[in-house]
Design an enzyme around this catalytic site. Structure first.
Site, short mmCIF file in Angstrom:
data_model
loop_
_atom_site.label_atom_id
_atom_site.label_comp_id
_atom_site.label_asym_id
_atom_site.label_seq_id
_atom_site.Cartn_x
_atom_site.Cartn_y
_atom_site.Cartn_z
N GLU A 283 -11.88 63.99 4.05
CA GLU A 283 -11.27 65.29 3.76
C GLU A 283 -9.98 65.14 2.95
O GLU A 283 -9.68 65.92 2.07
CB GLU A 283 -11.01 66.03 5.07
CG GLU A 283 -10.74 67.50 4.89
CD GLU A 283 -10.87 68.26 6.21
OE1 GLU A 283 -12.00 68.43 6.69
OE2 GLU A 283 -9.84 68.66 6.77
N GLU A 286 -10.91 64.39 -0.55
CA GLU A 286 -11.40 65.64 -1.16
C GLU A 286 -10.22 66.55 -1.52
O GLU A 286 -10.16 67.11 -2.62
CB GLU A 286 -12.30 66.33 -0.12
CG GLU A 286 -12.95 67.61 -0.59
CD GLU A 286 -13.73 68.27 0.56
OE1 GLU A 286 -13.41 68.04 1.75
OE2 GLU A 286 -14.65 69.04 0.26
N CYS A 303 -14.06 71.52 10.55
CA CYS A 303 -14.44 70.80 11.78
C CYS A 303 -14.98 71.73 12.85
O CYS A 303 -15.66 71.30 13.76
CB CYS A 303 -13.24 70.11 12.43
SG CYS A 303 -12.23 69.25 11.31
N GLU A 365 -24.39 74.02 16.35
CA GLU A 365 -24.18 73.21 15.14
C GLU A 365 -25.21 72.08 15.05
O GLU A 365 -25.80 71.84 14.00
CB GLU A 365 -22.77 72.62 15.15
CG GLU A 365 -22.48 71.77 13.92
CD GLU A 365 -21.15 71.03 14.00
OE1 GLU A 365 -20.87 70.39 15.03
OE2 GLU A 365 -20.39 71.10 13.03
N GLU A 370 -29.31 71.59 8.27
CA GLU A 370 -28.58 70.64 7.43
C GLU A 370 -28.34 69.33 8.17
O GLU A 370 -28.07 68.30 7.54
CB GLU A 370 -27.21 71.20 7.02
CG GLU A 370 -27.24 72.47 6.18
CD GLU A 370 -27.31 73.74 7.01
OE1 GLU A 370 -27.77 73.67 8.18
OE2 GLU A 370 -26.92 74.79 6.51
S1 SF4 Z 1 -15.42 76.44 18.71
FE1 SF4 Z 1 -15.55 74.28 19.28
S2 SF4 Z 1 -14.71 73.15 17.52
FE2 SF4 Z 1 -14.05 75.28 17.33
S3 SF4 Z 1 -12.01 75.28 18.32
FE3 SF4 Z 1 -13.56 75.89 19.85
S4 SF4 Z 1 -14.04 73.97 20.91
FE4 SF4 Z 1 -13.05 73.42 18.98
#
Ligand code: SF4
Ligand code: SF4
Ligand code: SF4
Ligand code: FES
Ligand code: FES
Length: 677
Positions: A283, A286, A303, A365, A370
């Site tokens: 990152e 990038e 993230c 996720e 992907e």
């Molecule tokens: S959704 Fe998951 S990655 Fe995003 S802040 Fe909450 S715990 Fe962290």
């Protein structure tokens, strides 16, 4: 006593109590050491005042909900009187009458505020009639399960989703005894713009909203002798899991977690902080490239999968600004499946990657197309901190008395920069530590970037990298992200990097962690625990992680190389819903077309690959110059989710339209119709 304190004085059960900035009487009473029951009060949300559990008697005013009364000088308050006890008991019995009371098999059993209060108040008998109708359980969402039969209508989830996440997924629907909390129009949780953050589950006092469990899958994997099962532990887990076993919030129990996982049967235990270091390498490179080329700034971090999904729904025009880096969870998954299998000569089919996460959105996720290779997920199973706690308990492990064990190599070597990812601001701080040295080639003397720290919803800082000023904004909570984006779009704010984490305080406040919504000090202490771990570790900068350096030397060449891009980067797709309209994918006038195909991009279909199917179909149509004969459009749920992905060809529903079938379906419905060879 000072003048201020004298003015701010009232009486609780005949004793003097002082207040300063408490927002209501309830907080003052709690500060005085008396626990008042509540269902609908959460310190970080607006006050609703609906459950009547927190009632007190105020001299001259009668019985009032203490969460809704501001403290005033001289108030004479009684907490437990005959009247307040009666009001609470009746209110509780009414809630229980409408509640499915199968506690023994409830996901929330032993962790349920309704159960706890029923016990405390000694209720053995419910005098009011039981609701007859059993409502269907909704498990269509990849991260959470909704059981309306266990809802007590406290509205905590509604306010959390709206006020903190800016989402309006849940609301009160119907009236009177028909009232339920659900998505609008009775839709399923899988068919709405939920970002899977799970924050609604983290405030739900009962088993009405719970995390979708993958515990059985994890047991099946570790008990299968054919499988090599590796675990990755996310940074925030180490400072929260111990709370279930008597450790204080913030106490770092990583060694005990490793030992417990080994006892359960996991083969190798690694740390997601290692992958966080990889994220920083990719990152930061990038970011520097974008800065040099003056393009796609600000760079938004990527993230947090709940934030990514939010951007895909709400701000598709910003997707090119998101870092293309996979999240640390997914970087770990792809590295493990690619290289661990080679290093240890494991058949990829027999390697199971399990994540231990503070997060419910990571479950969804891991299922994104992907992040699959030949249909197999890079991360096979995602357990939340809460789920691992249950596995440790089920395995009979005496967590607080076992000997700590070290992480395994190669992916158990970590730096403080990777560990602080778990707290809001941690990613930005880790980027600064590496960017400074990458740009200047000089060592950064003081590694702590304290302006990035703290749990405020919004923070900003400007970093001076030898005259190069980098402006950073850090937000947690998607409503806050939304407000910031609106300011940027109006030209009122300008930044180079924007870190977004969906959960309050970042991942330390993730919905998969033990509950922290009643006590604001819990998240603060977890955050402190991570910064303490950073100080205690010998390495504080991601680019100094020797194992990360090895990985580049041996396999990945350099950050942002072609191979690094293939393995560690991803792309995003707009998921904006246009109400009442479908999104047309091929152009032209419908009247002149001979065939019309609608591809469902509802949640179930999307997860199973409908976008990829659509791309395959559109490509074939274009290759055969049929754009003016075949209209392809994206549409929403056909209510055929069980057999998804679903498409409709000239009004006929076709189930199971997976990406691999794009050719077959094209041949069957299009090629034959237009007499293609
Ligand atoms: S959704 Fe998951 S990655 Fe995003 S802040 Fe909450 S715990 Fe962290
Ligand atoms: S998971 Fe998040 S977005 Fe979805 S309903 Fe709950 S709070 Fe709202
Ligand atoms: S689902 Fe849970 S948090 Fe939401 S209103 Fe019902 S009981 Fe309250
Ligand atoms: S906590 Fe005060 S009315 Fe619910
Ligand atoms: S999401 Fe239900 S049929 Fe596509």
């Amino acid at each position: 006593m000072t003048e201020t304190l004298v003015k701010n004085k009232l009486y609780i059960d005949g004793r003097e109590a002082t207040y300063t900035d408490e927002r209501n009487l309830l907080e003052v009473i709690r500060k005085a050491g008396i626990e008042v029951p509540t269902f609908c009060y959460r310190p970080d949300l607006t006050i609703y005042g609906g459950c009547r559990m927190c009632v007190v008697e105020i001299e001259g005013r009668g019985v009032q909900a203490s969460c809704s009364v501001p403290p005033e000088p001289g108030l004479k308050v009684r907490v437990n009187t005959e009247k307040t006890r009666r009001v609470r008991k009746v209110a509780l019995e009414l809630l229980l009458a409408n509640h499915n009371r199968e506690c023994t098999t409830c996901e929330k059993s032993n962790n349920c505020e309704l159960q706890e209060l029923t016990q405390k108040m000694g209720i053995r008998d419910v005098r009011f009639g039981k609701r007859e109708i059993e409502l269907p359980i909704d498990d269509s969402n990849p991260s959470i399960v909704r059981d309306p039969n266990k809802c007590i209508l406290c509205g905590d989830c509604v306010r959390m989703c709206k006020e903190v996440q800016g989402q309006n997924v849940l609301d009160f629907v119907n009236r009177g005894s028909e009232t339920v909390v659900s998505p609008a129009y009775g839709k399923n949780m899988g068919d709405v713009d939920c970002v899977y953050c799970g924050q609604c589950t983290s405030v739900c006092p009962t088993g009405a909203l719970t995390i979708k469990s993958e515990i059985d899958n994890a047991w099946a994997a570790v008990l299968n002798q054919q499988k090599v099962v590796v675990a990755q532990i996310a940074p925030a887990v180490r400072v929260a899991l111990g709370e279930a076993f008597g450790f204080k919030p913030g106490e770092n129990t990583i060694g005990l977690i490793v030992a417990a996982l080994k006892k359960i049967g996991f083969n190798q235990i690694f740390d997601t902080s290692f992958a966080a270091d990889m994220t920083i390498m990719e990152e930061t490179t990038e970011f520097i490239t974008r800065l040099q080329n003056k393009e796609k700034l600000p760079l938004f971090t990527s993230c947090c999968p709940a934030w990514v999904r939010f951007a895909e729904f709400r701000y598709p025009q910003l997707l090119k600004h998101l870092s293309t880096c996979k999240s640390p969870q997914q970087m770990f998954g792809s590295i493990a499946k690619k290289y661990l299998t080679k290093e240890y000569n494991i058949d990829p089919e027999n390697l199971t990657v399990v994540s231990i996460m503070p997060c419910t959105a990571k479950k969804a996720e891991a299922q994104r197309n992907e992040f699959k290779n030949n249909g197999i997920q890079d991360v096979d199973i995602v357990l939340t901190t809460q789920e691992l706690i249950r596995m440790i308990k089920e395995a009979g492990i005496d967590f607080s008395n076992i000997e700590p064990e070290p992480l395994d190599t190669p992916f158990g070597i970590l730096t403080g920069a990777g560990v602080i990812f778990g707290s809001s601001g941690g990613v930005s701080e880790a980027v600064v530590r590496t960017a400074y040295e990458m740009v200047t080639g000089k060592p950064l003397e003081k590694f702590a970037v304290t302006e990035a720290r703290g749990l405020d919803k919004f923070k900003e800082l400007t970093v001076d990298i030898e005259g190069l000023k980098v402006k950073i904004a850090i937000v947690n909570g998607l409503q806050e992200a939304n407000d910031l984006i609106e300011r940027i779009e109006k030209g009122e704010a300008h930044y180079d990097i924007i870190e977004v984490m969906a959960c309050p305080g970042g991942c330390i406040g993730g919905a998969g962690q033990p509950q922290s919504c009643k006590d604001t000090s819990i998240k603060k202490n977890r955050s402190k625990g991570l910064y303490k771990a950073d100080v205690e570790l010998p390495i504080h900068k991601s680019h100094e992680n020797p194992q990360v350096q090895n990985l580049y030397k041996k396999w990945l060449e350099s950050p942002n190389s072609k191979i690094a891009h293939e393995l560690l980067h991803t792309h995003y797709k707009s998921k904006r819903r246009i109400s009442g309209e479908n999104i047309e994918l091929t152009s032209g006038d419908i009247e002149e077309k001979k065939s019309e195909i609608a591809v469902c991009v509802g949640t179930c279909c999307y997860i199973k690959g409908s976008y990829d199917f659509m791309e395959g179909l559109v490509k074939r149509i274009k290759d055969n110059n049929l754009e003016d004969k075949v209209k392809v459009k994206a549409t929403f749920c056909f209510e055929n989710c069980g057999k998804s992905p679903t498409i409709s060809v000239d009004g006929e529903l076709v189930s199971n339209a997976v990406p691999e079938k794009a050719g077959e379906i094209f041949e069957k419905y299009i090629a034959s119709k237009f007499n293609l060879e």
